[in-house]
Design a protein around this motif. Structure first.
Motif, mmCIF file in Angstrom:
data_model
loop_
_atom_site.group_PDB
_atom_site.id
_atom_site.type_symbol
_atom_site.label_atom_id
_atom_site.label_comp_id
_atom_site.label_asym_id
_atom_site.label_seq_id
_atom_site.Cartn_x
_atom_site.Cartn_y
_atom_site.Cartn_z
ATOM 1 N N VAL A 1 -7.129 -110.723 -25.712
ATOM 2 C CA VAL A 1 -6.399 -109.375 -25.910
ATOM 3 C C VAL A 1 -7.303 -108.288 -25.188
ATOM 4 O O VAL A 1 -6.638 -107.329 -24.336
ATOM 5 N N GLU B 1 -9.537 -108.423 -22.648
ATOM 6 C CA GLU B 1 -9.476 -108.857 -21.184
ATOM 7 C C GLU B 1 -8.260 -108.064 -20.630
ATOM 8 O O GLU B 1 -8.211 -107.564 -19.408
ATOM 9 N N LYS B 2 -6.938 -108.401 -21.516
ATOM 10 C CA LYS B 2 -5.882 -107.901 -21.074
ATOM 11 C C LYS B 2 -5.606 -106.396 -20.905
ATOM 12 O O LYS B 2 -5.135 -105.821 -19.972
ATOM 13 N N TYR B 3 -5.899 -105.935 -22.175
ATOM 14 C CA TYR B 3 -5.760 -104.542 -22.276
ATOM 15 C C TYR B 3 -6.757 -103.621 -22.121
ATOM 16 O O TYR B 3 -6.713 -102.470 -21.407
ATOM 17 N N GLY B 4 -8.290 -104.037 -22.281
ATOM 18 C CA GLY B 4 -9.338 -103.371 -22.152
ATOM 19 C C GLY B 4 -9.750 -103.263 -20.596
ATOM 20 O O GLY B 4 -10.546 -102.436 -20.188
ATOM 21 N N HIS C 1 -8.027 -104.882 -18.144
ATOM 22 C CA HIS C 1 -6.967 -104.764 -17.035
ATOM 23 C C HIS C 1 -6.856 -106.337 -16.419
ATOM 24 O O HIS C 1 -6.472 -106.196 -15.246
ATOM 25 N N VAL D 1 -0.815 -113.615 -27.359
ATOM 26 C CA VAL D 1 -0.856 -112.049 -27.350
ATOM 27 C C VAL D 1 0.253 -111.363 -28.301
ATOM 28 O O VAL D 1 0.066 -110.598 -29.058
ATOM 29 N N ALA E 1 -0.276 -109.030 -31.582
ATOM 30 C CA ALA E 1 0.400 -107.910 -31.550
ATOM 31 C C ALA E 1 0.763 -107.628 -33.097
ATOM 32 O O ALA E 1 0.820 -106.492 -33.625
ATOM 33 N N HIS F 1 -2.663 -100.756 -37.086
ATOM 34 C CA HIS F 1 -1.920 -99.775 -36.206
ATOM 35 C C HIS F 1 -1.290 -98.758 -36.999
ATOM 36 O O HIS F 1 -1.441 -97.474 -36.998
ATOM 37 N N VAL G 1 0.788 -94.747 -16.354
ATOM 38 C CA VAL G 1 0.336 -96.049 -16.070
ATOM 39 C C VAL G 1 1.258 -97.087 -15.601
ATOM 40 O O VAL G 1 2.558 -96.833 -15.417
ATOM 41 N N LEU H 1 1.755 -93.259 -21.235
ATOM 42 C CA LEU H 1 0.766 -93.831 -22.298
ATOM 43 C C LEU H 1 0.601 -92.294 -23.102
ATOM 44 O O LEU H 1 0.082 -91.360 -22.427
ATOM 45 N N PHE I 1 3.236 -96.330 -26.002
ATOM 46 C CA PHE I 1 3.764 -96.513 -24.684
ATOM 47 C C PHE I 1 5.377 -96.435 -24.524
ATOM 48 O O PHE I 1 5.805 -96.481 -25.404
#
Length: 327
Positions: free
Chosen positions: A161, A163-166, A168, A194, A198, A205, A225, A238, A260
């Motif tokens: 997660v 690597e994907k969001y932090g 990119h 993923v 979430a 969250h 974004v 965002l 988002f």
């Protein structure tokens, strides 16, 4: 020539980092990224040229090597573990051969090293026991999993997660890298992880959002974004709402909540801040105007416009006036 270009790029990057009231922050960030990439290529080429010149100078005395000023390297962080490797000490004097030698000190050379990540499979064994009296089976309960009945460990999920969001890094690139490391994981499998992550993070969250919206003062802003879509990349948004009472000696910890959206419609801040009332510091975007209405059901939000955006216009007028006077 390359040294001059490197210094010029460094000065331009430093100037952009100090510039607060010029071009928009999004454009400035992209420009800094491009300049840093160019600087990276120039410095790598300069180092390569320097080594080639040194090698040529060693072979022919007529070739003079040039020197380049290297940046001063910062000390390695203190939190990194140190592995002490002691080179075998001499047993006799290297000059006269005497064995009457005494240690007088030491020289330490530090080398930064990294241990490549290692994949492993953890086998959790739960032994079964049967009772000879009642013939019932006893077994320890199954261990906790971050994802119910999941096969991926928490560190793997967190890395995926992040690597994907932090960083990119799309899932397809991560899957290709995993395959090169000997672990075949399909794109659909990673996407499923993923989605599970979430859902697992939704309670956290919700707690962060409730903490942020409990403040009487919020900072709100939105930024563009890129959104991958069929036929090309679209511009999504965002939204960020920040609670930070430290300038007012507030004791609550600062926090930020992100939302988002695929567009910049006014329905987005209305939905994000529905039921909230207080002071909102934001730019002059018209999408916030519904929050400031007196007939708002939850009560009108007090607008505190951003001085940085206001000052930017004065700087632009000053530049225009200066150019007119020069003309």
């Amino acid at each position: 020539c390359s040294e001059a270009m490197i210094q010029e790029l460094k000065l331009e990057i430093a100037k952009l980092r100090r510039d607060k009231y010029g071009i928009s922050s999004e454009r400035r960030a992209r420009l800094i990224d491009q300049l840093e990439l160019q600087l990276e290529e120039l410095e790598a080429s300069a180092t390569e040229d320097e080594l080639i010149a040194e090698e040529a100078a060693a072979k022919a005395s007529t070739v003079r090597a040039f020197t380049r000023r290297h940046p001063v390297r910062k000390p390695f962080p203190d939190h990194l573990p140190r592995e002490r490797v002691v080179v075998e000490t001499p047993t006799a004097c290297t000059c006269c051969g005497s064995d009457r030698i005494v240690k007088m000190g030491e020289d330490i050379t530090e080398t930064l090293e990294v241990i490549p990540r290692q994949w492993k499979v953890i086998q959790t064994v739960r032994e079964k026991f049967t009772c000879r009296s009642c013939e019932k089976i006893s077994q320890s309960p199954a261990p906790f999993h971050a994802i119910p009945r999941g096969w991926a460990g928490p560190s793997l999920i967190a890395m995926l997660v992040f690597e994907k969001y932090g960083q990119h890094q799309p899932l397809n690139r991560q899957a290709e890298r995993f395959a090169r490391e000997g672990v075949e994981l399909s794109l659909s499998t990673l996407a499923d992880l993923v989605g599970h992550a979430a859902v697992a993070l939704q309670p956290i969250h919700a707690l962060i959002e409730s903490h942020v919206l409990a403040a009487r003062r919020l900072h709100g802003d939105d930024t563009t974004v890129p959104l991958l879509a069929r036929g090309g990349t679209k511009k999504a948004r965002l939204w960020t709402y920040v609670r930070d009472d430290r300038p007012w000696n507030g004791g609550a910890p600062p926090a930020a909540v992100f939302h988002f959206s695929r567009d910049r419609a006014a329905t987005n801040p209305n939905q994000h801040l529905s039921g909230w009332q207080g002071i909102l510091q934001a730019d002059a975007y018209g999408g916030y105007n519904d929050l400031y209405r007196d007939d708002r059901e939850a009560g009108a939000v007090t607008s505190a416009l951003c001085w940085a955006h206001a000052r930017r216009k004065f700087f632009e007028l000053a530049d225009i006036a200066g150019n007119v006077r020069k003309g």
